[in-house]
Design an enzyme around this catalytic site. Structure first.
Site, PDB file in Angstrom:
ATOM      1  N   PRO A 149      83.426 -17.441 -23.810  1.00 32.90           N
ATOM      2  CA  PRO A 149      83.046 -18.380 -22.742  1.00 32.90           C
ATOM      3  C   PRO A 149      81.673 -18.138 -22.129  1.00 32.90           C
ATOM      4  O   PRO A 149      81.160 -19.000 -21.434  1.00 32.90           O
ATOM      5  CB  PRO A 149      84.148 -18.171 -21.685  1.00 32.90           C
ATOM      6  CG  PRO A 149      85.293 -17.567 -22.414  1.00 32.90           C
ATOM      7  CD  PRO A 149      84.687 -16.746 -23.507  1.00 32.90           C
ATOM      8  N   MET A 150      81.069 -16.969 -22.315  1.00 34.40           N
ATOM      9  CA  MET A 150      79.711 -16.708 -21.816  1.00 34.40           C
ATOM     10  C   MET A 150      79.642 -16.767 -20.292  1.00 34.40           C
ATOM     11  O   MET A 150      79.015 -17.656 -19.715  1.00 34.40           O
ATOM     12  CB  MET A 150      78.702 -17.700 -22.389  1.00 34.40           C
ATOM     13  CG  MET A 150      78.696 -17.799 -23.878  1.00 34.40           C
ATOM     14  SD  MET A 150      78.082 -16.304 -24.667  1.00 34.40           S
ATOM     15  CE  MET A 150      78.067 -16.805 -26.378  1.00 34.40           C
ATOM     16  N   CYS A 205      86.763 -11.833 -15.772  1.00 37.53           N
ATOM     17  CA  CYS A 205      85.403 -11.735 -15.244  1.00 37.53           C
ATOM     18  C   CYS A 205      85.331 -10.637 -14.183  1.00 37.53           C
ATOM     19  O   CYS A 205      86.051 -10.694 -13.183  1.00 37.53           O
ATOM     20  CB  CYS A 205      84.964 -13.064 -14.645  1.00 37.53           C
ATOM     21  SG  CYS A 205      83.290 -13.010 -13.952  1.00 37.53           S
ATOM     22  N   GLY A 224      84.752  -7.600 -26.957  1.00 36.28           N
ATOM     23  CA  GLY A 224      83.983  -6.465 -26.465  1.00 36.28           C
ATOM     24  C   GLY A 224      83.229  -5.755 -27.573  1.00 36.28           C
ATOM     25  O   GLY A 224      83.825  -5.317 -28.564  1.00 36.28           O
TER      26      GLY A 224
END
Length: 319
Positions: free
Chosen positions: A18-19, A106, A207
């Protein structure tokens, strides 16, 4: 083909993240998603969208979510903390994407202070209720409801969180192999492997995936169904095709797509800054990174990067 059928493929599914953490809010929009699909990506995500604003404002919906008939399979990721709001947001994009995802990973301070992102991994009942609420509202079996999480300090608690999410009806879970407080520490692949072994739904690893070798190594160690890359994709959208750095044809193709579909110069320029990081020497990179309009960017690339007459003509909406 549905997302679940793609994840059931015998090969590890390759996914563009998703950036959220590594980019400005407009990264991973429609032109970039089209680009990475052409260079080996199987599934893409939108940038994280705040569900509450999305539900309340038509202007927010128009600004934050663009798609077209070629933009699939696509997962829309929401920052959400209320089951009703999340299910309403999901209904608004149903029919325009392949599924929705709750961001529970996040680690940015603003997100956690607002009750979004990694704040949610300590509230498994709330996450489970958001999943089940959306499932009750959207009964299409091909439309996926998923979550993206980080690790808790106690792996047993992380496994319990994932099991509660699975029991609520989630179709798959993405695991970033760090805790919210960790940044550059090595990804805990053993933890991801244990989570995969503990669930009956697909698991995606996230990751430190910067190359196709990284993707294959993580898939082999963890036995996950998919691998997800964020910064690696920004720096090299063709990484899943095995390129060590962004190839010239990928840069050229992005410019072609962006001139048709990307109206924001900032987004256009920032993507090229990432893509060219390993290709331009430092003095030229410094000049390029400070350019202020599309014409200057194309002129620079024509003089310093592309062969004569190789660069697409300047046209389209980017300004």
């Amino acid at each position: 083909m549905s997302v679940i059928k793609i994840l059931e493929n015998e090969h590890v599914t390759k996914i563009c993240a998703p950036m959220v953490r590594y980019s400005n809010p407009y990264h991973c929009r429609l032109p970039f998603r089209q680009l990475v699909r052409e260079f080996g990506t199987d599934i893409t995500f939108t940038p994280m969208i705040i569900a509450e604003g999305f539900v309340q404002s038509e202007a927010a919906r128009d600004n934050e979510f663009q798609t077209d008939e070629e933009d699939g399979p696509l997962i829309v990721q929401f920052a959400a903390k209320d089951p009703v709001i999340f299910s309403e947001a999901s209904l608004l994009v149903y029919g325009k994407c392949a599924g929705v995802d709750i961001n529970c990973g996040c680690p940015q301070r603003w997100a956690m202070e607002e009750g979004y992102g990694s704040h949610l991994i300590k509230k498994p009942e709330l996450v489970a209720e958001m999943v089940s609420s959306a499932k009750r509202r959207i009964t299409d079996p091909d439309f996926t409801i998923s979550t993206k999480i980080r690790l808790l300090d106690d792996l047993r608690e992380t496994v319990d969180l994932c099991r509660q999410i699975e029991a609520a009806g989630a179709d798959f879970i993405t695991v970033h192999g760090r805790t919210p407080k960790q940044r550059s520490e090595p990804v805990d692949l053993e933890a991801i492997k244990i989570i995969k072994e503990s669930l009956n739904i697909p698991v995606i690893a996230n990751g430190d995936i910067y190359t196709i070798d990284d993707a294959e190594r993580v898939g082999e160690i963890t036995k996950v169904d998919g691998v997800m890359s964020a910064r690696g994709m920004l720096e090299n959208p063709a990484m899943f095709f095995g390129y060590a750095k962004t190839p010239r044809e990928c840069v050229k193709r992005y410019i072609e797509i962006a001139q048709l579909k990307e109206p924001r110069f900032m987004t256009f320029h920032h993507h090229l800054v990432f893509m060219l990081e390993k290709s331009l020497p430092k003095p030229k990179r410094k000049v390029f990174n400070n350019l202020r309009n599309k014409e200057a960017v194309l002129e620079f690339l024509s003089e310093h990067y592309f062969a004569q007459d190789e660069l697409p003509r300047s046209e389209g909406p980017c300004s």
